[in-house]
Design an enzyme around this catalytic site. Structure first.
Site, PDB file in Angstrom:
ATOM      1  N   ASN A   9      39.110 -57.194  21.181  1.00 49.59           N
ATOM      2  CA  ASN A   9      39.685 -55.857  21.064  1.00 49.59           C
ATOM      3  C   ASN A   9      41.042 -55.800  21.784  1.00 49.59           C
ATOM      4  OD1 ASN A   9      40.300 -53.131  21.533  1.00 49.59           O
ATOM      5  ND2 ASN A   9      38.144 -52.552  21.411  1.00 49.59           N
ATOM      6  N   ASP A  69      31.973 -55.045  28.901  1.00 46.27           N
ATOM      7  CA  ASP A  69      31.210 -54.333  27.889  1.00 46.27           C
ATOM      8  C   ASP A  69      31.179 -52.852  28.254  1.00 46.27           C
ATOM      9  OD1 ASP A  69      29.697 -54.979  25.443  1.00 46.27           O
ATOM     10  OD2 ASP A  69      28.191 -53.764  26.460  1.00 46.27           O
TER      11      ASP A  69
END
Ligand code: ITT
Length: 207
Positions: A9, A69
């Protein structure tokens, strides 16, 4: 010194890069999509991912790296999407979450982030949480994922209405990364002699 962030990302990497600069740490991008086990806590996902990444790419052990995360936890939906954030975003996106929240008065939600750092053969976990609420309609064009529907407490803007710099004052990710960098910074820098290494050499010469 170089510190690597493993993520596919780019937006997450850009946020981290800017935080690193504040600490004089050069954060570099390893653009890799790794396997995420579907666990019930993001902490377990981060740890599992880190261990799997090392197992599948043993050469990565020569680097200092971290992965991160995150998930959005909505009170009125009993914590959904939480650890299923990635899947939920792909399947129902922001419109789907707003539909689920249609008649909910309780808008409270939080973003949680867990960063797993691999350094000197050891994995350490670092945490960040940002409290906020789900707005009634998506707002803003910046950022990614659930940014247009999440407004942190003490701001009038959603994450998607903020510049990257402003999001980095509020976000869950900047909290976990600041914790990682401030806790580990002395040892990260010492190893490469950039701070105390120089001092230590000076002291040696003096004596
Ligand atoms: P990597 O696992 O490759 O780092 P990812 O996009 O899958 O990238 P996460 O697993 O951490 O990132 O996040 C799961 C989902 O949660 C992500 O797809 C977004 O939809 C959402 N999310 C995470 N952090 C967010 C943030 O800062 N703003 C908005 N949405 C976010």
């Amino acid at each position: 010194m170089k510190l690597f962030f493993v993520t596919h990302n780019k937006a997450k990497y850009k946020e981290a890069k800017q935080i690193g600069l504040e600490y004089n740490i050069d954060i570099n991008w390893i653009n890799l999509e790794y396997e995420e086990n579907q666990e019930d806590e993001i902490e377990k996902i981060a740890l599992y991912s880190c261990n799997t990444l090392i197992k599948e790419n043993p050469e990565i052990k020569t680097k200092n790296f971290f992965l991160e995360d995150a998930g959005l936890f909505i009170d009125a939906l009993n914590g959904f999407p939480g650890p299923y954030s990635s899947y939920a975003f792909q399947k129902i996106s922001n419109e789907g979450i707003l539909t689920l929240m249609k008649n909910k008065e309780n808008r409270k939600a939080r973003f949680k982030s867990v960063a797993a750092l691999f350094y000197e053969g050891e994995i350490t976990l670092h945490y960040g949480v940002t409290e906020g609420e789900i707005v009634y309609e998506a707002k803003g064009e910046e950022g990614f994922g659930f940014d247009p529907i999440f407004r942190p407490i003490s701001s009038d803007l959603t994450f998607a209405e903020m510049s990257l710099k402003t999001k980095n004052l509020y976000s869950h990710r900047q909290k976990s990364l600041r914790e990682l960098l401030s806790q580990k910074l002395p040892s990260l820098k010492n190893k490469h002699g950039e701070i105390d290494g120089k001092d230590a050499r000076k002291k040696k010469r003096k004596s």
